[in-house]
Motif scaffolding. Structure first.
Motif, PDB file in Angstrom:
ATOM      1  N   GLU A 195      36.930  46.407  36.484  1.00 30.03           N
ATOM      2  CA  GLU A 195      36.265  46.125  37.871  1.00 30.03           C
ATOM      3  C   GLU A 195      37.319  45.621  38.904  1.00 30.03           C
ATOM      4  OE1 GLU A 195      33.024  46.627  35.391  1.00 30.03           O
ATOM      5  OE2 GLU A 195      34.647  45.307  35.502  1.00 30.03           O
ATOM      6  N   VAL A 196      37.953  44.697  38.646  1.00 32.56           N
ATOM      7  CA  VAL A 196      39.174  43.936  39.455  1.00 32.56           C
ATOM      8  C   VAL A 196      40.039  44.925  39.539  1.00 32.56           C
ATOM      9  CG1 VAL A 196      40.575  41.943  39.511  1.00 32.56           C
ATOM     10  CG2 VAL A 196      38.441  41.170  38.781  1.00 32.56           C
ATOM     11  N   ALA A 197      40.667  45.502  38.471  1.00 29.86           N
ATOM     12  CA  ALA A 197      41.687  46.401  38.622  1.00 29.86           C
ATOM     13  C   ALA A 197      41.602  47.549  39.488  1.00 29.86           C
ATOM     14  CB  ALA A 197      42.169  46.989  37.166  1.00 29.86           C
ATOM     15  N   HIS A 198      40.244  47.962  39.561  1.00 32.87           N
ATOM     16  CA  HIS A 198      39.879  48.926  40.600  1.00 32.87           C
ATOM     17  C   HIS A 198      39.586  48.472  41.973  1.00 32.87           C
ATOM     18  CE1 HIS A 198      39.903  51.216  36.650  1.00 32.87           C
ATOM     19  NE2 HIS A 198      40.194  52.409  37.457  1.00 32.87           N
ATOM     20  N   GLY A 199      39.602  47.322  42.251  1.00 35.78           N
ATOM     21  CA  GLY A 199      39.251  46.806  43.554  1.00 35.78           C
ATOM     22  C   GLY A 199      37.613  46.538  43.955  1.00 35.78           C
ATOM     23  N   LEU A 200      36.763  46.791  42.691  1.00 31.12           N
ATOM     24  CA  LEU A 200      35.418  46.735  42.933  1.00 31.12           C
ATOM     25  C   LEU A 200      34.917  45.268  42.979  1.00 31.12           C
ATOM     26  CD1 LEU A 200      34.335  49.605  40.609  1.00 31.12           C
ATOM     27  CD2 LEU A 200      34.720  49.615  43.050  1.00 31.12           C
ATOM     28  N   LEU A 201      35.396  44.486  42.342  1.00 28.49           N
ATOM     29  CA  LEU A 201      35.249  43.025  42.244  1.00 28.49           C
ATOM     30  C   LEU A 201      36.300  42.118  42.454  1.00 28.49           C
ATOM     31  CD1 LEU A 201      32.593  43.000  39.417  1.00 28.49           C
ATOM     32  CD2 LEU A 201      31.947  42.943  41.940  1.00 28.49           C
ATOM     33  N   CYS A 202      36.172  40.718  42.767  1.00 27.62           N
ATOM     34  CA  CYS A 202      37.080  39.669  42.602  1.00 27.62           C
ATOM     35  C   CYS A 202      36.740  38.835  41.690  1.00 27.62           C
ATOM     36  CB  CYS A 202      37.465  39.177  44.049  1.00 27.62           C
ATOM     37  SG  CYS A 202      38.084  40.455  45.415  1.00 27.62           S
ATOM     38  N   PHE A 203      37.752  38.198  41.081  1.00 30.38           N
ATOM     39  CA  PHE A 203      37.671  37.082  40.099  1.00 30.38           C
ATOM     40  C   PHE A 203      38.319  35.981  40.835  1.00 30.38           C
ATOM     41  CE2 PHE A 203      36.837  35.294  36.113  1.00 30.38           C
ATOM     42  CZ  PHE A 203      37.904  34.469  35.664  1.00 30.38           C
ATOM     43  N   THR A 204      38.074  34.831  40.598  1.00 25.06           N
ATOM     44  CA  THR A 204      38.488  33.457  41.184  1.00 25.06           C
ATOM     45  C   THR A 204      38.347  32.488  39.913  1.00 25.06           C
ATOM     46  OG1 THR A 204      37.951  33.691  43.369  1.00 25.06           O
ATOM     47  CG2 THR A 204      38.752  31.736  42.895  1.00 25.06           C
ATOM     48  N   PRO A 205      39.179  31.920  39.476  1.00 22.48           N
ATOM     49  CA  PRO A 205      39.162  31.112  38.337  1.00 22.48           C
ATOM     50  C   PRO A 205      38.616  29.690  38.489  1.00 22.48           C
ATOM     51  CG  PRO A 205      41.476  31.911  38.306  1.00 22.48           C
ATOM     52  CD  PRO A 205      40.802  32.245  39.556  1.00 22.48           C
ATOM     53  N   LEU A 206      37.821  29.480  37.515  1.00 18.47           N
ATOM     54  CA  LEU A 206      37.179  28.112  37.736  1.00 18.47           C
ATOM     55  C   LEU A 206      37.891  26.936  37.598  1.00 18.47           C
ATOM     56  CD1 LEU A 206      34.145  26.757  38.043  1.00 18.47           C
ATOM     57  CD2 LEU A 206      34.204  26.877  35.550  1.00 18.47           C
TER      58      LEU A 206
END
Length: 315
Positions: free
Chosen positions: A250-261
């Motif tokens: 999903e991140v690779a396709h721009g659908l979601l963002c991931f922010t490290p904890l």
């Protein structure tokens, strides 16, 4: 080549499912034929092997003894067959790989494509299970190799390779968290949060973080399904705590963002390639394991890729 008589094959299937009907569906054999074989076996042994209950079939003490030996015979025979194949120098065959659901969206499809190019004579049988079930599949010979999440402390397993994935908060593109390099766990006290529930491994981590950080999450809803959690985040229901592995597609396709904890005491999630320490891997299984080794090494760079995407969404 079947190692057993029909009786033992049917017996193992019924013991596995606790039901003649479900064994019949798996084996594609009439339930009456399975029951007839069981009755003949019980007559020959002079002891009942199952208690026939309204809820299903339960092994008796005699059935437990036979079941333990039958599983060992089946595993030993499979090992002998693999070693004979190796003597012949075979580079074909079937390999069963067990894996958790988190890998079904992209990693496993890419793996199949890679194997079809490099080893077209090998058939890879994929078995998707809850992570907690996978060690048992290796132990009873139902799988040759497995990809497991955090397989620490299981002495029967040999860990061949591991790729780490950080934990972090998942949010829709444009969300305030998506612009940060890292985020504290306390963010879930301010934002509507989709809380992961058991049996997801991350559910226990979430609960521990609430206690360690003295934070009460602002709960929007809970779910024990990673795919549903991701859909809810994408729909704007709230943020959620997942691993980079869960959202890499999903991140690779721009659908979601991931922010490290940003929490030093929380180790990254480990995805490991494992096999039973006491079993001999066939030549085909070793070739698949080599391919998986390379694929895990490629995956190790994924957290950096997700971070790069996160920053790009700001522009």
């Amino acid at each position: 080549m079947p190692a057993f008589s029909r009786f033992l094959l049917y017996f193992l299937a019924v013991a596995r499912h606790g039901s003649i009907r479900r064994a019949s569906e798996e084996l594609r054999i009439a339930a009456s034929a399975i029951d007839r074989q069981l009755l003949q076996g019980e007559k020959a042994l002079g002891a009942p092997l199952f208690e026939r209950l309204p809820t299903g079939m339960r092994l008796t003490a005699a059935g437990e003894i036979l079941h333990a030996h039958a599983r060992r015979w089946h595993r030993d025979f499979a090992d002998v067959a693999r070693q004979i194949d190796d003597l012949k120098g075979l580079r074909r065959g079937q390999v069963t790989l067990a894996a958790p659901e988190a890998l079904t969206r992209s990693f496993l499809t890419g793996l199949i494509a890679r194997l079809r190019q490099t080893h077209p004579a090998i058939v890879l049988n994929l078995r998707i299970h809850d992570n907690a079930e996978i060690a048992g599949l290796l132990d009873d010979g139902s799988a040759d190799l497995a990809l497991m999440l955090d397989p620490t402390g299981i002495r029967s397993l040999h860990v061949r390779n591991t790729a780490p994935f950080p934990l972090g908060f998942v949010s829709p593109p444009g969300h305030g968290l998506s612009h940060l390099a890292s985020v504290r766990f306390s963010a879930c006290a301010d934002e509507p949060t989709i809380i992961p529930a058991a049996p997801l491994a991350i559910a226990a981590i979430f609960t521990r973080l609430e206690a360690d950080c003295a934070v009460t999450a602002r709960m929007a809803t809970t779910s024990n399904n990673v795919q549903l959690i991701k859909s809810l985040v994408a729909a704007g229901t709230g943020i959620s705590l997942l691993s980079a592995l869960d959202v890499m597609e999903e991140v690779a396709h721009g659908l979601l963002c991931f922010t490290p904890l940003a929490h030093a005491s929380v180790p990254p999630l480990a995805l490991s390639l494992v096999h039973d320490r006491g079993r001999h891997l066939s030549a085909a299984a070793r070739l698949v394991a080599d391919t998986l080794d390379h694929a895990l090494t490629d995956l190790t760079n994924m957290p950096e890729q997700t971070a790069n995407f996160r920053y790009n969404t700001r522009d």
